[in-house]
Design an enzyme around this catalytic site. Structure first.
Site, PDB file in Angstrom:
ATOM      1  N   SER A   1      76.142  28.974  52.546  1.00  0.00           N
ATOM      2  CA  SER A   1      75.305  27.811  52.878  1.00  0.00           C
ATOM      3  C   SER A   1      75.795  27.275  54.208  1.00  0.00           C
ATOM      4  O   SER A   1      76.919  27.596  54.630  1.00  0.00           O
ATOM      5  CB  SER A   1      75.514  26.749  51.796  1.00  0.00           C
ATOM      6  OG  SER A   1      74.991  25.500  52.194  1.00  0.00           O
TER       7      SER A   1
ATOM      8  N   TYR B   1      80.858  21.355  46.195  1.00  0.00           N
ATOM      9  CA  TYR B   1      79.980  22.495  46.550  1.00  0.00           C
ATOM     10  C   TYR B   1      80.421  23.077  47.892  1.00  0.00           C
ATOM     11  O   TYR B   1      80.596  24.285  48.038  1.00  0.00           O
ATOM     12  CB  TYR B   1      78.546  21.983  46.620  1.00  0.00           C
ATOM     13  CG  TYR B   1      77.507  22.992  47.072  1.00  0.00           C
ATOM     14  CD1 TYR B   1      77.165  24.087  46.281  1.00  0.00           C
ATOM     15  CD2 TYR B   1      76.825  22.822  48.281  1.00  0.00           C
ATOM     16  CE1 TYR B   1      76.188  24.991  46.686  1.00  0.00           C
ATOM     17  CE2 TYR B   1      75.842  23.712  48.698  1.00  0.00           C
ATOM     18  CZ  TYR B   1      75.527  24.801  47.900  1.00  0.00           C
ATOM     19  OH  TYR B   1      74.563  25.689  48.303  1.00  0.00           O
TER      20      TYR B   1
END
Ligand code: NAP
Length: 263
Positions: free
Chosen positions: A140, A153
């Site tokens: 990401s 995350y």
């Protein structure tokens, strides 16, 4: 037909980017192994692939890292050779640090990092024996910098870069390649499925995620990057400029991240 006679194994294939990758790799002629926890959703994806008889389902839970060697053995009873493993299964977070239980931090690491590491380690000897194989990893932009509500995350996604950059250098001479994919906002259920501070489903669609690129567009770009064996790619709209800002003007990015609405 970029992947004719190749077998591509995709985790997180029951929805979103993983589902669209199944269709995009299948369109390029690949045989598929599709994994995620929800078998019914995987069956629906298989049925929508152009040649469902070339799609094998292998449900798995990335939380159960001890089961990964057996999953690899099962996969190799279905196909003689695996060419690409797309480590795509993952879960996000929407809570500030003090509101996030430690159990949630562990869960984010277990699914996004340890499950992926365990599956990769279990498949690596097969790639080495073939002197060929590619790990594609859906990281990401949060694997390159961080933002509010995503500390755990982003931590897990950063850890993936450390692990896979190391693996790439260790096994390059064995024909093993690594492609890190860093998407920005992609319009999927990722924010709805995110963990709240107590571990419940966040349950809301973020505005920015809704306005992101489609999962189909993201998947098609991942297929291209895989074919070209790129080392790292950034996929999204203007948010990917933040990667360069982090590299060249890090304190400017910090200021922006503090001020903009990231949800
Ligand atoms: N959408 C974005 O804006 C965005 C941006 C950057 C990176 N990403 C990354 O892209 C990947 C795919 O996410 P998405 O956007 O497509 O969201 P999604 O629709 O929520 O997909 C997540 C996938 O991961 C699977 N998964 C979740 N927990 C799992 C577990 N314990 N074991 C096995 N599979 C599990 C889910 O399947 P089951 O529930 O059936 O297990 C689902 O197939 C993730 O790694 C995410 O971090 C997304």
């Amino acid at each position: 037909m970029k992947f004719k006679n190749k077998t591509v194994w995709i985790t997180g294939a029951s929805s979103g980017i993983g589902e669209e990758m199944a269709y995009a790799f299948a369109k390029e002629g690949a045989n598929l192994i599709l994994s995620a926890r929800r078998e019914t959703a995987l069956k629906a994806v298989k049925a929508k692939c152009p040649k469902p008889d070339q799609v094998f389902l292998l449900p798995l839970d990335l939380m159960k890292e001890d089961e990964m060697p057996a999953k690899v053995q099962m996969a190799l009873t279905k196909v003689p050779q695996i060419d690409v493993l797309v480590n795509n299964g993952g879960i996000s977070q929407r809570a500030k640090v003090l509101e996030t239980d430690m159990e949630v931090y562990h869960r984010l690491m277990d699914v996004n990092y340890f499950g992926t590491v365990a599956l990769t380690k279990a498949l690596l000897p097969h790639f080495i024996a073939n002197q060929s194989g590619q790990f594609v990893v859906t990281s990401s932009l949060m694997g390159k910098f961080s933002a509010p509500f995503r500390s755990g995350y982003a931590g897990a996604k950063h850890a993936l870069h450390g692990f896979f950059d190391g693996l790439r250098s260790e096994y390059y001479d064995d024909g093993v390649r690594v492609t890190m994919i860093c998407p920005g906002y992609v319009s999927t259920d990722i924010s709805r499925n995110s963990l709240s501070g107590s571990g419940d489903k966040h349950g809301e669609m973020d505005e920015k995620t809704a306005q992101g690129i489609t999962a189909k567009e993201c998947a098609e770009k991942i297929v291209k990057a895989t074919y070209k064996q790129k080392e790292e790619v950034y996929i999204g709209k203007t948010e990917i400029l933040a990667i360069y800002m982090k590299r060249f003007f890090p304190s400017l990015l910090s200021k922006i991240v503090r001020k903009v609405q990231v949800k």
